[in-house]
Design an enzyme around this catalytic site. Structure first.
Site, PDB file in Angstrom:
ATOM      1  N   TYR A 262       0.870  -1.179   0.000  1.00 28.14           N
ATOM      2  CA  TYR A 262       0.000   0.000   0.000  1.00 28.14           C
ATOM      3  C   TYR A 262       0.905   1.226   0.000  1.00 28.14           C
ATOM      4  CZ  TYR A 262      -4.222   2.674   1.473  1.00 28.14           C
ATOM      5  OH  TYR A 262      -5.284   3.536   1.559  1.00 28.14           O
TER       6      TYR A 262
ATOM      7  N   LYS B 135      -0.617  -1.194  -4.430  1.00 33.10           N
ATOM      8  CA  LYS B 135      -1.630  -0.154  -4.649  1.00 33.10           C
ATOM      9  C   LYS B 135      -0.907   1.186  -4.687  1.00 33.10           C
ATOM     10  CE  LYS B 135      -5.903   1.664  -2.536  1.00 33.10           C
ATOM     11  NZ  LYS B 135      -5.560   3.008  -2.033  1.00 33.10           N
TER      12      LYS B 135
END
Length: 295
Positions: free
Chosen positions: A135, A163
């Site tokens: 992330y 991500k």
């Protein structure tokens, strides 16, 4: 290795007046967006107010989403916390709930070295046995990954993607090109079309809970080579996003859902409830979004 493709709402967490999870409203949001063609959900992330939830609430949320989805699409759960041990514990709980993959925000607040952050991810991947999606969200985590660091992390067999909640499309393009067997997700809805142009195949976004249909159609237009329509739809989405950012994106998303007939409550304090004038702005933005149609 699993291939991730399509639109993944970073789902909000509906909250009642006692700041407990409203599973009925959660099911309504999930059913609405599945009906609009999403490929899965990203649960307990920033949009889901993860760090304002108690640990047992995060597990409740992940379990509820998995039960409602019931295998119809992917569920990715952010299990990141402030410590490695606690993150592994959350990862194991998410695995028991039946998630497709786990994700983890890097540990923040303390100034960890890059070596410590890399090891944090390796420890989670090895201890949980679950596919891990990094992330990368420097604006909120305060951790800025260099491209070489991300490539190093993505070389680990247990880390299947990242991500990219960053405007750095040069870095995103490099990751798509270098890490061909890994999933690189766009994380900023307002640049989905440019991200698709550098090879992105999947996107996780806050605003997909309120307008997944716009972005599902945008990706279809891009895949069909209809750039004029794709630009039109990106512009439609960005008009709404400008209003959300002006008001405060997380409370404003819940405000739009209320206008769409799904009352998800307010965001957890210290977030404040929307004002009447905020709802007026959101109502206008919603009319503008669908004026002229998107189908």
């Amino acid at each position: 290795m699993k291939q991730f493709e399509g639109i993944y709402p970073a789902i909000i967490t509906p909250i009642d007046e006692n700041e407990e999870i409203n599973e009925k409203a959660l099911a309504q949001v999930i059913e609405k967006t599945i009906g609009q063609g999403v490929s899965g959900f990203y649960v307990s992330g920033s949009t889901g107010e993860s760090f304002l939830l108690r640990d047992e609430q995060r597990v409740q949320l992940i379990k509820a989403v998995c039960a409602i989805v019931d295998g119809r699409c992917d569920v990715i759960a952010n299990i990141g916390t402030f410590s490695t041990r606690a993150s592994i514990k959350m990862a194991n709980a998410a695995a028991e709930c039946g998630v497709t993959a786990i994700s983890a925000v890097p540990p923040f607040y303390f100034s960890y070295s890059k070596r410590e952050i890399v090891q944090y991810y390796f420890d989670i991947a090895e201890a949980s046995g679950m596919p891990v999606i990094l992330y990368n969200i420097p604006k909120m985590s305060g951790v800025s990954f260099g491209t070489e660091e991300l490539v190093e992390l993505l070389a680990h067999d247990g880390i299947v993607g990242v991500k990219q909640t960053t405007m750095d499309l040069m870095q995103t393009e490099a990751l798509v090109r270098i890490c061909r067997d890994k999933a690189v997700f766009n994380g900023h809805d307002e640049i989905l079309l440019p991200a698709l142009s550098v090879g992105i195949r999947a996107s996780i976004g806050s605003t997909f809970s309120i307008m997944a249909d716009v972005f599902v159609q945008l990706k279809k237009a891009f895949d069909a080579g209809d750039m004029e329509r794709a630009r039109y739809l990106q512009g439609k989405g960005n008009g709404m996003i400008r209003t959300l950012l002006e008001i405060g994106i997380f409370p404003a998303i819940k405000g739009v859902l209320k206008l769409q007939g799904i009352d998800c409550g307010n965001c957890i304090k210290p977030f404040q409830p929307l004002r009447p004038e905020d709802y007026q702005k959101l109502e206008k933005a919603l009319v503008d979004l669908y004026d002229g149609g998107i189908a």
